[in-house]
Design an enzyme around this catalytic site. Sequence first.
Site, PDB file in Angstrom:
ATOM      1  CE  LYS A  99      -5.418  -7.051  -2.339  1.00 29.56           C
ATOM      2  NZ  LYS A  99      -5.643  -6.790  -0.888  1.00 29.56           N
ATOM      3  CE  LYS A 101      -4.279  -2.195   1.958  1.00 35.18           C
ATOM      4  NZ  LYS A 101      -5.421  -1.826   2.482  1.00 35.18           N
ATOM      5  CE  LYS A 137      -9.658   0.627  -0.574  1.00 33.90           C
ATOM      6  NZ  LYS A 137      -9.369  -0.451   0.266  1.00 33.90           N
TER       7      LYS A 137
END
Length: 332
Positions: free
Chosen positions: A195, A112, A198
């Site tokens: 994966k 992230k 969003k």
Amino acid sequence: RPRVLSGIQPTAGSFHLGNYLGAVRQWVALQESHDAFYMVVDLHAITVPQDPKELRANTRLAAAQLLAAGLDPERCTLFVQSHVPEHAQLGWIMNCLTGFGEASRMTQFKDKSAKQGADRATVGLFTYPVLQVADILLYQANQVPVGEDQRQHIELTRDLAERFNSRFGPTFTVPAPYILKETAKIFDLQDPAIKMSKSASTPKGLINLLDDPKVTAKKVRSAVTDTDTVIRYDAEKKPGVSNLLSIYSTLTGTAVPDLEQKYEGKGYGALKTDLAEVMVEFVTPFRTRTQEYLDDPETLDALLAKGAEKARTVAAETLAQTYDRMGLLPAK
Ligand code: AQP
């Protein structure tokens, strides 16, 4: 009854199919057999910049989607994380027990923060797995239903629970992950090596549950497969087709070998057309139900307030015990 706890971020727009199949679907099933606590984790959402008005709207939207997916406030405790201040309080305690190196090894943070740009990532993002530890331990959860991407955080939770228990005496239940093999990781429809997420680089591979069903059908029909023609589950050699089979199987309750048999001799087009139909049948009533909950924000807020009250009785007891064990002087 054993206890389960899990949370989901108030994402802008909509939950995606990975969130639903990897986590929320299990939440719905587990409320029948477990003492279940589920929350919208707004404190996790603010680890990246959020517009205040949108965050508020997205928090209601997340709760509405959870209800639309089948959570029943009579059978589970549904609440918003920030309504229960004990999360932030136990979060601090857990920060003080976590090694800097230990936190640095969390791969979700690495992923992230890389997406954010390393110098933009906040300290909050760095310690969000530790807040997650507090989320789980506050409720003395036995199991945590999540997708595969969260396994490392559950490991951290176990380590910290054991560390605290051995240092200060038995206080926390050591939880186990609850991850179903078939839906542990739903992959991007355009790039089945990553994966579904969003923050995918292209929205084409991401199925948002609240998208227009026509858009959803189109995304399914244009999913990436391979140059072969055989419909067979083989996650390594045929990741695209295998991902579609997993999704199809879970949404319809048909075993994968039965699907392989059904599509024997047929092309990928037939599989995708049928799956597009299955998806549309699933998302259409989901959208309607979500909208119904959103149309009545007062009822929704009241329901969340009630959930928070129930959650607080458990959370406050755990926090008081934690403070006491650590030697924090009680306020008289
Ligand atoms: N692709 C996935 N397959 C299976 N499970 C998944 N989950 C997320 N993606 C998949 C599970 O959904 C639950 C809620 O996730 P979250 O609210 O923590 O959202 P997230 O992890 O931030 O979702 P994204 O889309 O994966 O976000 P980014 O792009 O920020 O990384 C969790 O149980 C999670 O395992």
